[in-house]
Write a protein that holds these residues in place. Sequence first.
Motif, PDB file in Angstrom:
ATOM      1  N   ALA A  26       1.582  12.465  -2.619  1.00 16.26           N
ATOM      2  CA  ALA A  26       0.213  12.205  -3.162  1.00 16.26           C
ATOM      3  C   ALA A  26       0.010  10.922  -3.703  1.00 16.26           C
ATOM      4  O   ALA A  26      -1.155  10.650  -3.988  1.00 16.26           O
ATOM      5  N   GLU A  27       1.017  10.275  -4.159  1.00 20.21           N
ATOM      6  CA  GLU A  27       0.747   8.954  -5.089  1.00 20.21           C
ATOM      7  C   GLU A  27       0.323   8.074  -4.169  1.00 20.21           C
ATOM      8  O   GLU A  27       0.708   7.832  -3.140  1.00 20.21           O
ATOM      9  N   PRO A  28      -0.831   7.434  -4.399  1.00 19.21           N
ATOM     10  CA  PRO A  28      -1.250   6.389  -3.672  1.00 19.21           C
ATOM     11  C   PRO A  28      -0.470   5.274  -3.268  1.00 19.21           C
ATOM     12  O   PRO A  28       0.237   4.713  -4.256  1.00 19.21           O
ATOM     13  N   SER A  29      -0.442   4.566  -2.142  1.00 21.42           N
ATOM     14  CA  SER A  29       0.267   3.633  -1.857  1.00 21.42           C
ATOM     15  C   SER A  29      -0.161   2.302  -2.451  1.00 21.42           C
ATOM     16  O   SER A  29      -1.226   2.239  -2.828  1.00 21.42           O
ATOM     17  N   PRO A  30       0.919   1.434  -2.444  1.00 21.73           N
ATOM     18  CA  PRO A  30       0.402   0.001  -3.095  1.00 21.73           C
ATOM     19  C   PRO A  30      -0.591  -0.778  -2.149  1.00 21.73           C
ATOM     20  O   PRO A  30      -1.473  -1.312  -2.753  1.00 21.73           O
ATOM     21  N   GLU A  31      -0.598  -0.300  -0.918  1.00 22.46           N
ATOM     22  CA  GLU A  31      -1.651  -0.913   0.164  1.00 22.46           C
ATOM     23  C   GLU A  31      -2.882  -0.185  -0.074  1.00 22.46           C
ATOM     24  O   GLU A  31      -4.241  -0.866  -0.164  1.00 22.46           O
ATOM     25  N   LEU A  32      -2.845   1.005  -0.459  1.00 22.33           N
ATOM     26  CA  LEU A  32      -4.374   1.636  -0.759  1.00 22.33           C
ATOM     27  C   LEU A  32      -4.869   1.215  -2.144  1.00 22.33           C
ATOM     28  O   LEU A  32      -6.197   1.060  -2.148  1.00 22.33           O
ATOM     29  N   ILE A  33      -4.074   1.232  -3.140  1.00 23.05           N
ATOM     30  CA  ILE A  33      -4.684   0.507  -4.425  1.00 23.05           C
ATOM     31  C   ILE A  33      -4.980  -0.660  -4.395  1.00 23.05           C
ATOM     32  O   ILE A  33      -6.035  -1.141  -4.698  1.00 23.05           O
ATOM     33  N   ALA A  34      -4.235  -1.649  -3.305  1.00 15.31           N
ATOM     34  CA  ALA A  34      -4.899  -3.116  -3.486  1.00 15.31           C
ATOM     35  C   ALA A  34      -6.252  -3.115  -2.571  1.00 15.31           C
ATOM     36  O   ALA A  34      -7.307  -3.834  -2.911  1.00 15.31           O
ATOM     37  N   TYR A  35      -6.458  -2.130  -1.484  1.00 15.08           N
ATOM     38  CA  TYR A  35      -7.604  -1.944  -1.045  1.00 15.08           C
ATOM     39  C   TYR A  35      -8.724  -1.392  -1.764  1.00 15.08           C
ATOM     40  O   TYR A  35      -9.929  -2.231  -1.616  1.00 15.08           O
ATOM     41  N   GLY A  36      -8.328  -0.761  -2.578  1.00 19.03           N
ATOM     42  CA  GLY A  36      -9.335  -0.073  -3.523  1.00 19.03           C
ATOM     43  C   GLY A  36      -9.792  -1.158  -4.569  1.00 19.03           C
ATOM     44  O   GLY A  36     -11.062  -1.143  -4.935  1.00 19.03           O
ATOM     45  N   LYS A  37      -8.862  -2.069  -4.974  1.00 15.28           N
ATOM     46  CA  LYS A  37      -9.414  -3.214  -5.943  1.00 15.28           C
ATOM     47  C   LYS A  37     -10.342  -4.159  -5.022  1.00 15.28           C
ATOM     48  O   LYS A  37     -11.163  -4.292  -5.712  1.00 15.28           O
ATOM     49  N   THR A  38     -10.119  -4.355  -3.846  1.00 17.72           N
ATOM     50  CA  THR A  38     -11.177  -5.057  -3.212  1.00 17.72           C
ATOM     51  C   THR A  38     -12.407  -4.345  -3.311  1.00 17.72           C
ATOM     52  O   THR A  38     -13.632  -5.097  -3.120  1.00 17.72           O
ATOM     53  N   LEU A  39     -12.489  -3.056  -2.850  1.00 18.43           N
ATOM     54  CA  LEU A  39     -13.648  -2.208  -2.952  1.00 18.43           C
ATOM     55  C   LEU A  39     -14.477  -2.322  -4.288  1.00 18.43           C
ATOM     56  O   LEU A  39     -15.676  -2.591  -4.385  1.00 18.43           O
ATOM     57  N   VAL A  40     -13.518  -2.285  -5.554  1.00 18.33           N
ATOM     58  CA  VAL A  40     -14.136  -2.378  -6.559  1.00 18.33           C
ATOM     59  C   VAL A  40     -14.826  -3.624  -7.004  1.00 18.33           C
ATOM     60  O   VAL A  40     -15.981  -3.585  -7.700  1.00 18.33           O
ATOM     61  N   GLU A  41     -14.138  -4.663  -6.314  1.00 18.71           N
ATOM     62  CA  GLU A  41     -14.839  -6.085  -6.640  1.00 18.71           C
ATOM     63  C   GLU A  41     -16.074  -6.127  -5.935  1.00 18.71           C
ATOM     64  O   GLU A  41     -17.164  -6.542  -6.076  1.00 18.71           O
ATOM     65  N   ALA A  42     -16.082  -5.809  -4.521  1.00 15.89           N
ATOM     66  CA  ALA A  42     -17.135  -5.900  -3.867  1.00 15.89           C
ATOM     67  C   ALA A  42     -18.416  -4.981  -4.344  1.00 15.89           C
ATOM     68  O   ALA A  42     -19.561  -5.432  -4.346  1.00 15.89           O
TER      69      ALA A  42
END
Length: 411
Positions: A26-42
């Motif tokens: 269930a731990e989020p993957s580094p790829e998911l976290i990185a994608y989440g960061k782009t969404l937070v910035e957007a």
Amino acid sequence: MRTILTGLAVAGLALCSAVAGMALAAEPSPELIAYGKTLVEAGDCAGCHTADPARPFAGGKRIDTPFGAIYAPNLTPDRDTGIGAWTDADFVRAVRNGIAPDGSNYYPAFPYPFFTKMTKDDTLAIRAYLGTLAPVVSRNKPPELRWPFGYRGLMRIWNAMYFKPGLFEPDQGKSAAWNRGGYLVTGLGHCGACHTPKNYFGADKSAQALSGSKVGGWYAPRLDGAARTGLQSWSAQDIAEYLQSGRNAKSHAGGPMAEVIVNSTSKMSEADVRAIAVYLKSLPPARRETIVTPPDEAEMKAGQVVYAKLCIACHEADGSGAPRIYPPLPGNALLQSNNPSSTLRIILDGAHTVTTPRAPNTGEMPGYAKQLSDAEIAAVTNYIRNSWGNAGLLVTPAQVAKARMREADGE
């Protein structure tokens, strides 16, 4: 008996191992976290939820509305004062429906009427990134709203009247870039929160979407295809350059938009910025432009005197300026907006060119609040709004005086 106990112990160990395995999965993957960061910035989440740069996303920033002030909450994973104890379902319901874990309603200063268009996967990607932040103890401040707006129960009525939950619906007849741009503009990017006019109750006038609106002491200009005051004269490349660097050959960002560019759009991917540009360029005018009667000759001459004395050195006699250094005035859409608030703010307070990685050079315009009278500022504003082919509604000294009062009040 020993055999039974041993069997139970083995089964228990196996169950624990399975549960542990599920927790790890269930731990989020580094790829998911990185994608989440782009969404937070957007979504420019930091723009509202960071009051102290040393404590990002810890909330506490004051957001002034026509109904009073609201303070942005803590988004860090602190379990007591942030969102660390929230479930995924809590987070999705809050972001997409404006409902807190305790069942109370958020106010639409939190733009859930736009975020409702986001997919569940994108919403959870944002949560995955926020979960990696350092927890900060920062208790949420209660809103300071005028009576009766402080009663959250009223939001149920507001939602019934104005909130339309639902995902962004792609248009199969449009390109992938157009649909991506529509998803960002009308959803995650919540551009209409500033650029769409509001009714008496603070809800969007959806029939006039992105046709400009007041934002504090500034004016968020039209993003539709209006010829004089909108984006008709801008190319998709002009829009993309503006969002990425804060300036282009037609205009410079200032006020709240400068913050959006620094914190959000300048960090977005090339593809997403261009998608926004494609979408915005497709929008027809949402309402007619006002017919403008030019100022009289005496007003124009008075404004020209001020312009020749204080403005001509940078903006040139023909208003051409130095694109991307000193913004040009002819054809400037924001300058010609029906609401002159942004122009008055710049003349009164001055302006600093926003700096971004794509445009790191700085520029500055002094403020003239102390040097010029209300009548002189009105005159020069009318001159630049109605010269070189421009056409802007008449600005009065009383409007300038009101703008000064907003400055004195800290708005």
